[in-house]
Enzyme design. Sequence first.
Site, PDB file in Angstrom:
ATOM      1  N   TYR A  84      -1.639  -1.381  10.950  1.00 56.73           N
ATOM      2  CA  TYR A  84      -1.924  -1.842   9.579  1.00 56.73           C
ATOM      3  C   TYR A  84      -0.749  -1.505   8.657  1.00 56.73           C
ATOM      4  O   TYR A  84      -0.252  -2.356   7.914  1.00 56.73           O
ATOM      5  CB  TYR A  84      -3.214  -1.180   9.052  1.00 56.73           C
ATOM      6  CG  TYR A  84      -3.402  -1.391   7.561  1.00 56.73           C
ATOM      7  CD1 TYR A  84      -3.745  -2.630   7.047  1.00 56.73           C
ATOM      8  CD2 TYR A  84      -3.183  -0.338   6.651  1.00 56.73           C
ATOM      9  CE1 TYR A  84      -3.882  -2.828   5.678  1.00 56.73           C
ATOM     10  CE2 TYR A  84      -3.322  -0.522   5.286  1.00 56.73           C
ATOM     11  CZ  TYR A  84      -3.679  -1.775   4.807  1.00 56.73           C
ATOM     12  OH  TYR A  84      -3.795  -1.966   3.450  1.00 56.73           O
ATOM     13  N   SER A 109       0.830  -1.207   0.000  1.00 51.42           N
ATOM     14  CA  SER A 109       0.000   0.000   0.000  1.00 51.42           C
ATOM     15  C   SER A 109       0.864   1.255   0.000  1.00 51.42           C
ATOM     16  O   SER A 109       1.982   1.254   0.543  1.00 51.42           O
ATOM     17  CB  SER A 109      -0.851  -0.034   1.272  1.00 51.42           C
ATOM     18  OG  SER A 109      -1.417   1.224   1.510  1.00 51.42           O
ATOM     19  N   LYS A 139       2.306  -3.920   6.418  1.00 56.35           N
ATOM     20  CA  LYS A 139       2.721  -3.837   5.005  1.00 56.35           C
ATOM     21  C   LYS A 139       4.243  -3.632   4.914  1.00 56.35           C
ATOM     22  O   LYS A 139       4.914  -4.262   4.089  1.00 56.35           O
ATOM     23  CB  LYS A 139       1.984  -2.705   4.287  1.00 56.35           C
ATOM     24  CG  LYS A 139       0.475  -2.883   4.215  1.00 56.35           C
ATOM     25  CD  LYS A 139       0.086  -4.116   3.425  1.00 56.35           C
ATOM     26  CE  LYS A 139      -1.407  -4.327   3.351  1.00 56.35           C
ATOM     27  NZ  LYS A 139      -1.795  -5.658   2.850  1.00 56.35           N
TER      28      LYS A 139
HETATM   29  P1  NAD Z   1     -11.066  -6.949   1.333  1.00 53.41           P
HETATM   30  O1  NAD Z   1     -11.245  -6.932   2.810  1.00 53.41           O
HETATM   31  O2  NAD Z   1     -12.246  -6.665   0.482  1.00 53.41           O
HETATM   32  O3  NAD Z   1     -10.440  -8.354   0.871  1.00 53.41           O
HETATM   33  C1  NAD Z   1      -9.581  -9.109   1.673  1.00 53.41           C
HETATM   34  C2  NAD Z   1     -10.107 -10.540   1.687  1.00 53.41           C
HETATM   35  O4  NAD Z   1      -9.234 -11.337   2.492  1.00 53.41           O
HETATM   36  C3  NAD Z   1     -11.511 -10.648   2.288  1.00 53.41           C
HETATM   37  O5  NAD Z   1     -12.341 -11.378   1.397  1.00 53.41           O
HETATM   38  C4  NAD Z   1     -11.290 -11.412   3.597  1.00 53.41           C
HETATM   39  O6  NAD Z   1     -12.407 -12.227   3.933  1.00 53.41           O
HETATM   40  C5  NAD Z   1     -10.029 -12.206   3.292  1.00 53.41           C
HETATM   41  N1  NAD Z   1      -9.220 -12.563   4.463  1.00 53.41           N
HETATM   42  C6  NAD Z   1      -8.777 -11.730   5.456  1.00 53.41           C
HETATM   43  N2  NAD Z   1      -8.047 -12.435   6.345  1.00 53.41           N
HETATM   44  C7  NAD Z   1      -8.028 -13.725   5.909  1.00 53.41           C
HETATM   45  C8  NAD Z   1      -7.440 -14.919   6.414  1.00 53.41           C
HETATM   46  N3  NAD Z   1      -6.766 -14.951   7.556  1.00 53.41           N
HETATM   47  N4  NAD Z   1      -7.598 -16.057   5.699  1.00 53.41           N
HETATM   48  C9  NAD Z   1      -8.313 -16.070   4.541  1.00 53.41           C
HETATM   49  N5  NAD Z   1      -8.903 -14.970   4.029  1.00 53.41           N
HETATM   50  C10 NAD Z   1      -8.758 -13.812   4.713  1.00 53.41           C
HETATM   51  O7  NAD Z   1      -9.869  -5.954   1.019  1.00 53.41           O
HETATM   52  P2  NAD Z   1      -9.366  -5.369  -0.381  1.00 53.41           P
HETATM   53  O8  NAD Z   1      -9.728  -3.931  -0.429  1.00 53.41           O
HETATM   54  O9  NAD Z   1      -9.774  -6.262  -1.489  1.00 53.41           O
HETATM   55  O10 NAD Z   1      -7.797  -5.434  -0.131  1.00 53.41           O
HETATM   56  C11 NAD Z   1      -7.010  -6.535  -0.557  1.00 53.41           C
HETATM   57  C12 NAD Z   1      -5.592  -6.332  -0.104  1.00 53.41           C
HETATM   58  O11 NAD Z   1      -5.111  -5.100  -0.619  1.00 53.41           O
HETATM   59  C13 NAD Z   1      -5.424  -6.251   1.423  1.00 53.41           C
HETATM   60  O12 NAD Z   1      -4.225  -6.906   1.769  1.00 53.41           O
HETATM   61  C14 NAD Z   1      -5.311  -4.759   1.672  1.00 53.41           C
HETATM   62  O13 NAD Z   1      -4.570  -4.480   2.828  1.00 53.41           O
HETATM   63  C15 NAD Z   1      -4.587  -4.297   0.416  1.00 53.41           C
HETATM   64  N6  NAD Z   1      -4.832  -2.880   0.108  1.00 53.41           N
HETATM   65  C16 NAD Z   1      -6.112  -2.425  -0.027  1.00 53.41           C
HETATM   66  C17 NAD Z   1      -6.341  -1.081  -0.291  1.00 53.41           C
HETATM   67  C18 NAD Z   1      -7.752  -0.541  -0.401  1.00 53.41           C
HETATM   68  O14 NAD Z   1      -7.916   0.688  -0.319  1.00 53.41           O
HETATM   69  N7  NAD Z   1      -8.772  -1.357  -0.622  1.00 53.41           N
HETATM   70  C19 NAD Z   1      -5.252  -0.191  -0.438  1.00 53.41           C
HETATM   71  C20 NAD Z   1      -3.954  -0.694  -0.311  1.00 53.41           C
HETATM   72  C21 NAD Z   1      -3.755  -2.051  -0.043  1.00 53.41           C
END
Ligand code: NAD
Length: 331
Positions: free
Chosen positions: A148, A124, A152
């Site tokens: 958080y 991120s 990362k």
């Molecule tokens: P999201 O919460 O929609 O998706 C994450 C998925 O991981 C969910 O479906 C959740 O059920 C699953 N999950 C969490 N812990 C788990 C575990 N222990 N075992 C199995 N499944 C698990 O989030 P997103 O927005 O799709 O983000 C995806 C990734 O991108 C994350 O790592 C997040 O930190 C990173 N990210 C997101 C953003 C954003 O703004 N959305 C920005 C930068 C980075």
Amino acid sequence: MSVLVTGGAGYIGSHTAVQLLGCGEDIIILDNFSNSSPEMLDGIRQISNKTFKFYEGDMRDGALLDRVFSENDIEAVIHFAGLKAVGESIQKPLEYYDNNINGTLCILETMKKHNCKIMIFSSSATVYGNDNPIPFTEDMKTSAINPYGWTKVFIEHILEGVCEADKDFSAVLLRYFNPIGAHKSGIIGEKPNGIPNNIMPYIMKVASGEYDHLNVFGNDYDTVDGTGVRDYIHVVDLADGHLAALAYARKHKGAETVNLGTGKGTSVLELVAAYEKASGKKVPYVFAPRRQGDIAACYADVSKAKKLLGWQAKYDIDDMCADNARWALKE
Ligand code: NAD
Ligand code: UDP
């Protein structure tokens, strides 16, 4: 050979799954639905008209991971699974460190055991902390201001260490800027649980009438109109960035860090105006104090993504808002 998509039922994972299936990749999804639901998997099937294997469970469950890798020939892991709410991470640091860091270690251990040597990781822009000059380039120092963000930073170091120790390992660390938007079909999009932290899900709830106004956090920043500036990127562009990273990792060893953004900044008020135009709905707002930890402006230098991966974002802020509104206001 298959690609394992952890967190594939989530917001970014589901859009990436659709793009992967569209390119003929064989995928397997692992998710524990801690922040998603089976509906998203139905949506992926409906859009792609393809099938895929799904395992419901936790990435920290070593026996389950071993079964996933034993039952399938997994070439690469695109690793989205993780907890992502900044505020919650301050309240529950141990849960965040355990889920995100320990979860990644469990996956890496299982990959090692099964000789799987490619990981594309969801990092991120938060790792740029709050004192780097904009635009952010990949060589800048990293830091964090909440658990958080630290997960990362630490996972980036872990993957660099893995690549250092195993010269056959490929890791692409993708630093996402602010993903918004939804699939143009309106079938999948972002569905946050509870009160949203991020601006776009909040705007969606105001436009639909669920909340009566948006709080704009700060109007005295040194930006175009005083409100915070971010690099919003369409989630489908972001998903395509993963396909480009996978293609790169298949041909190159070692760790690479790449920004995925548009390189353009949009203020809160510009985003609100674009959403109102795209949706035909009003988004009333009031100015509120600055949110603790926020920086005035953040956008990516995207030249490395273009040069290394041959990828660049195609969609603009109007496309992002139109696709978001189609998904959010469909009922
Ligand atoms: P999201 O919460 O929609 O998706 C994450 C998925 O991981 C969910 O479906 C959740 O059920 C699953 N999950 C969490 N812990 C788990 C575990 N222990 N075992 C199995 N499944 C698990 O989030 P997103 O927005 O799709 O983000 C995806 C990734 O991108 C994350 O790592 C997040 O930190 C990173 N990210 C997101 C953003 C954003 O703004 N959305 C920005 C930068 C980075
Ligand atoms: N923001 C806002 N009201 C909200 C949520 C966010 O004004 O209810 C602002 C926030 O101050 C920042 C921008 O919108 O300038 C993007 O915030 P978000 O939380 O979506 O992303 P991040 O700050 O993590 O980049």
